[in-house]
Design a protein around this motif. Structure first.
Motif, PDB file in Angstrom:
ATOM      1  N   ILE A 297       0.840  -1.204   0.000  1.00 17.26           N
ATOM      2  CA  ILE A 297       0.000   0.000   0.000  1.00 17.26           C
ATOM      3  C   ILE A 297       0.871   1.249   0.000  1.00 17.26           C
ATOM      4  O   ILE A 297       0.638   2.221  -0.764  1.00 17.26           O
ATOM      5  CB  ILE A 297      -0.937  -0.016   1.218  1.00 17.26           C
ATOM      6  N   PHE A 323      -2.028  -1.453  -5.567  1.00 11.86           N
ATOM      7  CA  PHE A 323      -3.236  -1.372  -4.728  1.00 11.86           C
ATOM      8  C   PHE A 323      -4.123  -2.612  -4.920  1.00 11.86           C
ATOM      9  O   PHE A 323      -4.693  -3.140  -3.959  1.00 11.86           O
ATOM     10  CB  PHE A 323      -4.021  -0.096  -5.050  1.00 11.86           C
ATOM     11  N   ALA A 326      -2.566  -5.530  -3.152  1.00 11.61           N
ATOM     12  CA  ALA A 326      -2.746  -5.387  -1.701  1.00 11.61           C
ATOM     13  C   ALA A 326      -4.168  -5.721  -1.294  1.00 11.61           C
ATOM     14  O   ALA A 326      -4.414  -6.357  -0.258  1.00 11.61           O
ATOM     15  CB  ALA A 326      -2.376  -3.968  -1.272  1.00 11.61           C
ATOM     16  N   ALA A 327      -5.160  -5.322  -2.112  1.00  9.83           N
ATOM     17  CA  ALA A 327      -6.556  -5.613  -1.808  1.00  9.83           C
ATOM     18  C   ALA A 327      -6.836  -7.115  -1.871  1.00  9.83           C
ATOM     19  O   ALA A 327      -7.538  -7.672  -1.018  1.00  9.83           O
ATOM     20  CB  ALA A 327      -7.455  -4.862  -2.796  1.00  9.83           C
TER      21      ALA A 327
END
Length: 337
Positions: A297, A323, A326-327
């Protein structure tokens, strides 16, 4: 078989059949012929004028004396193995099942009975554990509660209201529930008491076995503190202490020799350690994954701020990919919990 006039008397109320050693082999036990009436034949006993209450007392005395004084007892005293002879004399037969309990077991059994009568459940638990074996220490509070329920169910009842088979089943249920294993000789001893009470049901249903046992229990407890018993215990303790002092130097030298030769191996068995290690590994993996997600992030945010190419509509594709990754990891981490 020839009837024998000679009688072998256990005491004035119990007749033990004579054994003919000359006619006895490894396969055949030759004993005196007994001409009596089975205790289960109530009509015959009444017709002959026998005192059933007195016979019940004699039977109770017989098993109490065997267990509490001698530690060697008849293990199968059902009504078919007890005959009544003239003079209200009881004659047990069929000595194929005999039991033996040592002094320590007798003491523990007596203390168990005394603690139950006095409603001391913590002490009752302690003595019950002494009379059984187990792999894991049971939960004492639950065991105390079960013993309290058991004694409350049976202690206040008279003999005529007690089903001894059910009583033994309930006691065994307690031991099974707490994963306790009763020693065979202890169980055989309890079975003998149940058998005698079964005879009492037939002869005198109102006979109070607990009250009748009280003097024997009191005498057995007092016998522990006689000068002779104390002297014998001190002598045995002294002999064991001397033996320990004699063996200790030799055993110590053996350990030292193994240490010098690097042959001494010390093993540790940590029960339940595998579960702790597994939990430890799971926590470490979660911490590591959390750090990776946080780093993605932060890195993606920096890439977006500096607009590092390649760009799409002025937005860094690498930053967006960071991102998204990371999600995905965050969702997987959440579902894994």
């Amino acid at each position: 078989m020839e009837r024998v006039a000679q009688q072998v008397i256990f005491n004035s109320t119990i007749h033990i059949p004579k054994v003919f050693l000359e006619q006895t082999t490894t396969n055949v036990l030759t004993m005196e012929y007994i001409d009596g009436i089975k205790v289960s034949e109530i009509e015959k006993l009444d017709a002959k004028g026998f005192d059933k209450h007195l016979l019940t007392q004699h039977g109770a005395d017989f098993i109490m004396m065997q267990v509490f004084e001698y530690g060697f007892f008849h293990g199968d005293l059902h009504p078919g193995n007890l005959f009544v002879l003239p003079g209200n004399v009881l004659c047990p037969v069929d000595f194929g099942m005999m039991g033996f309990i040592d002094q320590h077991t007798r003491d523990m059994f007596i203390d168990l009975i005394a603690s139950i009568v006095m409603q001391n459940m913590s002490m009752a638990c302690r003595y019950l554990l002494e009379l059984t074996e187990y792999d894991e220490e049971p939960e004492l509070r639950r065991l105390e509660k079960d013993i309290a329920d058991f004694t409350g169910q049976y202690l206040s009842k008279s003999l005529k209201d007690i089903n001894m088979g059910r009583l033994l089943q309930d006691l065994l249920k307690i031991t099974f529930r707490h994963k306790l294993r009763m020693y065979p000789e202890t169980f055989l001893m309890m079975k003998s008491f149940a058998s005698v009470e079964g005879v009492a049901h037939i002869l005198d249903p109102y006979f109070d076995m607990v009250k009748h046992a009280a003097p024997y229990i009191k005498h057995a407890k007092a016998a522990r503190f006689t000068p002779k018993k104390i002297s014998n215990d001190l002598t045995m303790a002294s002999l064991e202490g001397i033996q320990f002092l004699q063996d200790f130097p030799r055993e110590s030298i053996g350990v030292i020799r193994q240490l010098r030769k690097r042959q001494l191996v010390v093993g540790f068995d940590f029960k339940g350690l595998e579960k702790v290690l597994l939990t430890h590994h799971q926590v470490n993996n979660r911490i590591s994954l959390s750090i990776i997600i946080a780093a993605l992030i932060i890195g993606a945010a920096l890439i977006l701020c500096f607009k590092i190419p390649p760009l799409f509509l002025g937005i860094s594709i690498i930053g967006i990919a960071g991102f998204i990754l990371a999600a995905v990891l965050g969702i997987w981490f959440k579902l894994g919990n």
